[in-house]
Design a protein around this motif. Sequence first.
Motif, PDB file in Angstrom:
ATOM      1  N   PRO A  22      -1.272  -3.268   3.613  1.00 23.83           N
ATOM      2  CA  PRO A  22       0.017  -3.768   4.100  1.00 23.83           C
ATOM      3  C   PRO A  22       1.173  -2.850   3.710  1.00 23.83           C
ATOM      4  O   PRO A  22       1.202  -2.325   2.598  1.00 23.83           O
ATOM      5  CB  PRO A  22       0.161  -5.115   3.385  1.00 23.83           C
ATOM      6  N   THR A  39      -1.426   0.177  -7.064  1.00 25.67           N
ATOM      7  CA  THR A  39      -1.192  -0.904  -6.112  1.00 25.67           C
ATOM      8  C   THR A  39      -2.347  -1.907  -6.131  1.00 25.67           C
ATOM      9  O   THR A  39      -2.134  -3.110  -6.141  1.00 25.67           O
ATOM     10  CB  THR A  39      -1.048  -0.341  -4.688  1.00 25.67           C
ATOM     11  N   TYR A  40      -3.579  -1.380  -6.167  1.00 27.30           N
ATOM     12  CA  TYR A  40      -4.752  -2.259  -6.156  1.00 27.30           C
ATOM     13  C   TYR A  40      -5.705  -1.935  -7.293  1.00 27.30           C
ATOM     14  O   TYR A  40      -5.951  -0.776  -7.593  1.00 27.30           O
ATOM     15  CB  TYR A  40      -5.527  -2.117  -4.842  1.00 27.30           C
ATOM     16  N   SER A  64       0.843  -1.194   0.000  1.00 29.77           N
ATOM     17  CA  SER A  64       0.000   0.000   0.000  1.00 29.77           C
ATOM     18  C   SER A  64       0.874   1.238   0.000  1.00 29.77           C
ATOM     19  O   SER A  64       1.906   1.279   0.669  1.00 29.77           O
ATOM     20  CB  SER A  64      -0.884  -0.030   1.246  1.00 29.77           C
ATOM     21  N   ASN A 124       1.671  10.189   7.677  1.00 33.64           N
ATOM     22  CA  ASN A 124       0.923   9.044   7.164  1.00 33.64           C
ATOM     23  C   ASN A 124       0.492   8.115   8.283  1.00 33.64           C
ATOM     24  O   ASN A 124      -0.616   7.592   8.281  1.00 33.64           O
ATOM     25  CB  ASN A 124       1.772   8.272   6.154  1.00 33.64           C
ATOM     26  N   ARG A 137      -3.174   6.768   9.323  1.00 35.92           N
ATOM     27  CA  ARG A 137      -3.459   5.337   9.403  1.00 35.92           C
ATOM     28  C   ARG A 137      -4.114   4.993  10.742  1.00 35.92           C
ATOM     29  O   ARG A 137      -5.139   4.320  10.795  1.00 35.92           O
ATOM     30  CB  ARG A 137      -2.160   4.538   9.223  1.00 35.92           C
ATOM     31  N   ASN A 181      -4.258   3.223  -4.701  1.00 33.87           N
ATOM     32  CA  ASN A 181      -2.923   2.880  -4.223  1.00 33.87           C
ATOM     33  C   ASN A 181      -2.855   2.628  -2.727  1.00 33.87           C
ATOM     34  O   ASN A 181      -1.956   1.956  -2.247  1.00 33.87           O
ATOM     35  CB  ASN A 181      -1.943   4.027  -4.534  1.00 33.87           C
ATOM     36  N   GLU A 182      -3.772   3.215  -1.975  1.00 35.39           N
ATOM     37  CA  GLU A 182      -3.610   3.222  -0.524  1.00 35.39           C
ATOM     38  C   GLU A 182      -4.193   1.999   0.183  1.00 35.39           C
ATOM     39  O   GLU A 182      -3.726   1.603   1.239  1.00 35.39           O
ATOM     40  CB  GLU A 182      -4.260   4.488   0.053  1.00 35.39           C
ATOM     41  N   GLY A 183      -5.274   1.436  -0.405  1.00 39.26           N
ATOM     42  CA  GLY A 183      -5.957   0.343   0.272  1.00 39.26           C
ATOM     43  C   GLY A 183      -7.175   0.822   1.026  1.00 39.26           C
ATOM     44  O   GLY A 183      -7.959   0.014   1.529  1.00 39.26           O
ATOM     45  N   GLY A 214       2.454   1.711   3.190  1.00 45.40           N
ATOM     46  CA  GLY A 214       1.664   1.176   4.288  1.00 45.40           C
ATOM     47  C   GLY A 214       0.676   2.149   4.875  1.00 45.40           C
ATOM     48  O   GLY A 214       0.423   2.142   6.068  1.00 45.40           O
ATOM     49  N   VAL A 215       0.085   2.997   4.028  1.00 49.94           N
ATOM     50  CA  VAL A 215      -0.802   3.989   4.613  1.00 49.94           C
ATOM     51  C   VAL A 215      -2.089   3.356   5.136  1.00 49.94           C
ATOM     52  O   VAL A 215      -2.504   3.650   6.250  1.00 49.94           O
ATOM     53  CB  VAL A 215      -1.059   5.169   3.656  1.00 49.94           C
TER      54      VAL A 215
END
Lengths: 218, 468
Positions: free
Chosen positions: A209, B266-267, A193, B182, B186, B218-220, A205-206
Amino acid sequence: MPEHARDRILARLRRAPREAQPPDDAATPQAPAPGGGAAAALEAALAAMRAEVQRLPREGWAGELRERLRGRGLSSLLYARGTPWAPALEEAWAAGPEGPPVLAAWEGTVEEFRDRLFAADAAITRAEAAAADPGVLVLRPGPAEPRLLSLVPPVHVVLVPGERIFGTLEEALAGGGFAPPLPANLVLVSGPSKTADIELTLAFGVHGPRELLVFILE
Amino acid sequence: MGDSGFEARIEQALADAGLRRNFASAMGSFAARRLAVFPDAAALERLREQGAAARRRALARLPELLEELERALVGNGIHVHWAETAAVGNRIVLEILEAHGVRRVVKGKSMVSEEMHLNAFLARHGIDAVETDLGEFIIQLAGETPSHIIVPAVHKNRAQIARLFHEKIPGTPYTEEVAELNAVARRTLRRMFREAGAGLSGVNFAVAATGTLCLVENEGNGRMCTGVPPLHIAVMGIEKVIERLEDLPPLLRLLTGSATGQRVTTYVNLISGPRRAGDPDGPREVHVVLLDNGRSAVYADPELRATLQCIRCGCCLNHCPVYTRIGGHAYGTTYPGPIGKVLTPQLAGLERAGGLPFASTLCGACEEVCPVKIPLTRLLRRLREETVQAGAAGGAGAGAIERLAWRGYGLSAQHPRLYRLLFACGRWLGGLMPPVAALERWGRAHAEPRFARLSLRRLFRKRGIPDA
């Protein structure tokens, strides 16, 4: 009311002048490219996205995996019991000496397991397929493997069978066994991430993972 | 331009050196990354052709595809709602949330929800919508709107963000370390993901053949919003539909390459239904709101329809000489930059937004980089023409003096003697023009325009090239 909205929207679109249908020249996906070259290209692409890629020998992979995860400071490794590769993991962890990471199974539904999921520091899943271009793993969560295993813990370990590595995403989607109806969720993953929302400075990893450990089974 | 608010905002943005630095460096970096990810110009051109064709094919069959999409989504167990306006769309979302007794939702990044002003609407009804994309989280804390389609907080530097976090998030020490900032986001948002009663998201592409919602990130946080809470609601414009899964790979390459210079995000999250029997997780209900909000009117015009090909990559913003200097907020619209200048007048009307297409040099940089080949300059000219003809607010050509000047020019162009006389006068007297009105404004930043000593026609003659 909603039904009427639907009909009115569609009626307006139908009243619009028709355009000639543009030619459909989408390339037909080719047969999957075999083995070696694709794996090396995948490895390079994933590494460029800051994933860590290693190769594992098919014979005794689970024991070898356990060795390599030792000393990474992981206290536990979550896995899903219903998967075909679960028995090998259980066997390897039962055979070896005590010590972290402890193998821990997902249990029940997310409602029952949520607290433990959010407390876990690593999880392992399998990639159903992978594509060297543009460098993605195709995850197929389902009854055997929860969606959130690959998202919530800070470290995600992925097993990629070498023979499931395709040249392109087009090939992976066509040849990877994803014929409709599609599963409720498919996820393409290319790395840990990340975000660049603060001054375009890359940070990992924000939310997902912060580490993606990829093990290609040869 | 008649929109004095717009002009004032432009002046303000141009005078803000910090803001201009933030945008110049960020946009320059995006442009460089895009070039790096598409090194082969011929290959990029082929890819753009492919992407444009996929979007045009989808639009050519839009009503049929929407019905196909609806059938496929419903077949997958996803609830489908249709909204003609933003107000109705908001109402639908609210009703779903109220039916589930939800007081807090976590939100993934969605430009359509910005267009609907969904957060403010939900807040008025006692529902807390928490933005979870880091950029959106930052501007929500600041009480601002996005200044860019892809990087909504790009106008802020780390010192501003550090102060914001320190002041707005209890227990946060002041730090300019990006990794630390960040980590704060989170920690703050993890709790929200766990506890929220619903997740809201946009949609990048909806695949008609399979009934699949495709979300790119990108972050999830998008996967969190669509995967952790028991309820997922997605909002999308009706133009987001594509025919089939095979159209997705080229469009994804174009989207991520043009947006952030990435080969892939990323995703890429492909959602084709809620949690199914035997699944241990996933939302128990998934809803999609298909929003029109003026799009069917855009669709009615065969030329302007190309606006709907847009995949919201923001690439035209990054390359626009106007956007990169004034930033996103000066436009005062949800969608800034070239695509905003074309889309907004069509959605909001020429009366309100007809001045936007004039904030362009017509240099064509936007069109040159557009991954789906929207003819942006043609559309800008078309909308300018409409604004002028309608005499609508912001009509640049609507002034009496300018109308007179053009009429005089028109007359002279039809009478060669008059034409020559007029331009001979211009050559003799042009240098004496007083710097007033438009000339004065021009003169603030440019050299004064001068008539050439010899006309083009006489230059030709001098070189011995005969008249045709």
